[in-house]
Design a protein around this motif. Structure first.
Motif, PDB file in Angstrom:
ATOM      1  N   ALA A  82       0.815  -1.213   0.000  1.00  0.00           N
ATOM      2  CA  ALA A  82       0.000   0.000   0.000  1.00  0.00           C
ATOM      3  C   ALA A  82       0.849   1.265   0.000  1.00  0.00           C
ATOM      4  O   ALA A  82       0.302   2.368  -0.089  1.00  0.00           O
ATOM      5  N   ALA A  83       2.160   1.122   0.113  1.00  0.00           N
ATOM      6  CA  ALA A  83       3.087   2.264   0.111  1.00  0.00           C
ATOM      7  C   ALA A  83       2.802   3.233   1.248  1.00  0.00           C
ATOM      8  O   ALA A  83       2.753   4.445   1.062  1.00  0.00           O
ATOM      9  N   VAL A  84       2.592   2.678   2.460  1.00  0.00           N
ATOM     10  CA  VAL A  84       2.393   3.515   3.639  1.00  0.00           C
ATOM     11  C   VAL A  84       3.391   3.099   4.713  1.00  0.00           C
ATOM     12  O   VAL A  84       3.862   1.962   4.737  1.00  0.00           O
ATOM     13  N   GLU A  85       3.694   4.039   5.593  1.00  0.00           N
ATOM     14  CA  GLU A  85       4.625   3.769   6.687  1.00  0.00           C
ATOM     15  C   GLU A  85       3.839   3.570   7.975  1.00  0.00           C
ATOM     16  O   GLU A  85       3.074   4.439   8.386  1.00  0.00           O
ATOM     17  N   ILE A  86       4.034   2.419   8.596  1.00  0.00           N
ATOM     18  CA  ILE A  86       3.386   2.085   9.857  1.00  0.00           C
ATOM     19  C   ILE A  86       4.435   1.480  10.776  1.00  0.00           C
ATOM     20  O   ILE A  86       5.256   0.668  10.339  1.00  0.00           O
ATOM     21  N   ARG A  87       4.413   1.867  12.009  1.00  0.00           N
ATOM     22  CA  ARG A  87       5.323   1.280  12.995  1.00  0.00           C
ATOM     23  C   ARG A  87       4.642   0.058  13.600  1.00  0.00           C
ATOM     24  O   ARG A  87       3.644   0.183  14.330  1.00  0.00           O
ATOM     25  N   PHE A  88       5.147  -1.124  13.277  1.00  0.00           N
ATOM     26  CA  PHE A  88       4.599  -2.355  13.816  1.00  0.00           C
ATOM     27  C   PHE A  88       5.409  -2.782  15.031  1.00  0.00           C
ATOM     28  O   PHE A  88       6.636  -2.801  15.001  1.00  0.00           O
ATOM     29  N   ILE A  89       4.690  -3.135  16.116  1.00  0.00           N
ATOM     30  CA  ILE A  89       5.322  -3.507  17.370  1.00  0.00           C
ATOM     31  C   ILE A  89       4.854  -4.903  17.741  1.00  0.00           C
ATOM     32  O   ILE A  89       3.651  -5.165  17.819  1.00  0.00           O
ATOM     33  N   GLU A  90       5.804  -5.809  17.982  1.00  0.00           N
ATOM     34  CA  GLU A  90       5.455  -7.154  18.397  1.00  0.00           C
ATOM     35  C   GLU A  90       5.521  -7.263  19.909  1.00  0.00           C
ATOM     36  O   GLU A  90       6.465  -6.804  20.540  1.00  0.00           O
ATOM     37  N   GLY A  91       4.502  -7.851  20.507  1.00  0.00           N
ATOM     38  CA  GLY A  91       4.507  -8.062  21.943  1.00  0.00           C
ATOM     39  C   GLY A  91       3.131  -7.883  22.535  1.00  0.00           C
ATOM     40  O   GLY A  91       2.164  -7.576  21.839  1.00  0.00           O
ATOM     41  N   ASP A  92       3.025  -8.106  23.847  1.00  0.00           N
ATOM     42  CA  ASP A  92       1.779  -7.867  24.555  1.00  0.00           C
ATOM     43  C   ASP A  92       1.381  -6.411  24.364  1.00  0.00           C
ATOM     44  O   ASP A  92       2.194  -5.501  24.540  1.00  0.00           O
ATOM     45  N   GLY A  93       0.134  -6.185  24.012  1.00  0.00           N
ATOM     46  CA  GLY A  93      -0.298  -4.846  23.641  1.00  0.00           C
ATOM     47  C   GLY A  93      -0.028  -3.792  24.689  1.00  0.00           C
ATOM     48  O   GLY A  93       0.274  -2.646  24.365  1.00  0.00           O
ATOM     49  N   PHE A  94      -0.117  -4.150  25.963  1.00  0.00           N
ATOM     50  CA  PHE A  94       0.060  -3.161  27.009  1.00  0.00           C
ATOM     51  C   PHE A  94       1.533  -2.930  27.322  1.00  0.00           C
ATOM     52  O   PHE A  94       1.992  -1.795  27.392  1.00  0.00           O
ATOM     53  N   ALA A  95       2.276  -4.019  27.499  1.00  0.00           N
ATOM     54  CA  ALA A  95       3.679  -3.886  27.872  1.00  0.00           C
ATOM     55  C   ALA A  95       4.533  -3.363  26.726  1.00  0.00           C
ATOM     56  O   ALA A  95       5.572  -2.742  26.954  1.00  0.00           O
ATOM     57  N   ALA A  96       4.115  -3.601  25.486  1.00  0.00           N
ATOM     58  CA  ALA A  96       4.949  -3.268  24.336  1.00  0.00           C
ATOM     59  C   ALA A  96       4.882  -1.793  23.943  1.00  0.00           C
ATOM     60  O   ALA A  96       5.748  -1.305  23.219  1.00  0.00           O
ATOM     61  N   VAL A  97       3.856  -1.087  24.394  1.00  0.00           N
ATOM     62  CA  VAL A  97       3.661   0.304  23.961  1.00  0.00           C
ATOM     63  C   VAL A  97       4.489   1.247  24.825  1.00  0.00           C
ATOM     64  O   VAL A  97       4.377   1.229  26.057  1.00  0.00           O
ATOM     65  N   PRO A  98       5.327   2.094  24.222  1.00  0.00           N
ATOM     66  CA  PRO A  98       6.129   3.033  25.009  1.00  0.00           C
ATOM     67  C   PRO A  98       5.265   4.113  25.648  1.00  0.00           C
ATOM     68  O   PRO A  98       4.128   4.359  25.228  1.00  0.00           O
ATOM     69  N   ALA A  99       5.801   4.740  26.669  1.00  0.00           N
ATOM     70  CA  ALA A  99       5.046   5.775  27.384  1.00  0.00           C
ATOM     71  C   ALA A  99       4.777   6.994  26.511  1.00  0.00           C
ATOM     72  O   ALA A  99       3.767   7.681  26.678  1.00  0.00           O
TER      73      ALA A  99
END
Length: 222
Positions: A82-99
């Motif tokens: 689709a020619a778009v930039e997305i930051r994909f993060i692998e891990g538990d949804g809560f613990a993986a998300v930075p503050a």
């Protein structure tokens, strides 16, 4: 025109529940401050919700979290197509998300099937989707409870939480969110007009800077 790859076995989603891209697109506050919008999606799989938002809102910074490495392989390839930039993060949804950064919109598609009901599902669902993609605990709302506590610390004052729920869960989920000082703004139907998505904002008691932010940034919901 791009064609998405099919989802791997862990995260096959079926009609008539494809409304996230349509409705999430309408849930951006107008005149976001500061632009551009920062959006978080839980469980992207290959459903293309993250890609739809990134395509329709070119200035948005889109992040997507998934516990399945296989699903993320498909999602990354779909983003490339689709020619778009997305930051994909692998891990538990809560613990993986930075503050930081905090988000203008959090879209969640959690498991919501009560544990005891999984064996009653259609064979094409229970026999092919993994239990982790279906099982929401005793009443189907285990993830929703965690999200109600967690999401407020990751949203901007003018932000929105958009979360999917199952049949018969609307009243309980609204009460759950309100008990955590969320203001339920809308209940959104899917394409079959079933009420399946709830939109909430942080209540005034828990958003200390919300009044100041609202004064600087006029908002509307389409």
């Amino acid at each position: 025109v791009w064609s998405p790859l099919p989802a791997p076995r862990p995260f096959v989603r079926r009609p008539p529940r494809p409304a996230f891209p349509r409705d999430a697109r309408c849930r951006f506050p107008a005149g976001l401050c500061p632009p551009p919008a920062v959006v978080l999606l839980f469980g992207p799989g290959s459903r293309c919700a993250a890609i739809t938002i990134a395509t329709r809102h070119k200035s948005a910074h889109v992040c997507a979290v998934d516990t399945s490495p296989e699903a993320l392989v498909v999602a990354r390839e779909n983003a490339r197509r689709a020619a778009v930039e997305i930051r994909f993060i692998e891990g538990d949804g809560f613990a993986a998300v930075p503050a930081e950064p905090r988000f203008h919109l959090i879209v969640a598609n959690p498991p919501y099937i009560p544990s005891a009901e999984i064996e009653t599902l259609e064979p094409e669902v229970k026999d092919f989707d993994p239990r982790m993609a279906l099982d929401g605990g005793a009443d189907g709302l285990d993830f929703h409870r965690r999200l109600a506590e967690w999401a407020r610390g990751h949203l901007r004052p003018e932000g929105r939480l958009m979360i999917e729920f199952g049949d018969g869960q609307e009243a309980v989920l609204k009460s759950l969110l309100e008990s955590h000082k969320w203001v339920v703004e809308a209940v959104v139907p899917d394409y079959s007009e079933r009420q399946v998505y709830i939109v909430a904002e942080i209540g005034p008691d828990s958003a200390g800077s919300k009044a100041d932010a609202s004064a600087q940034c006029k908002r509307r919901i389409c």
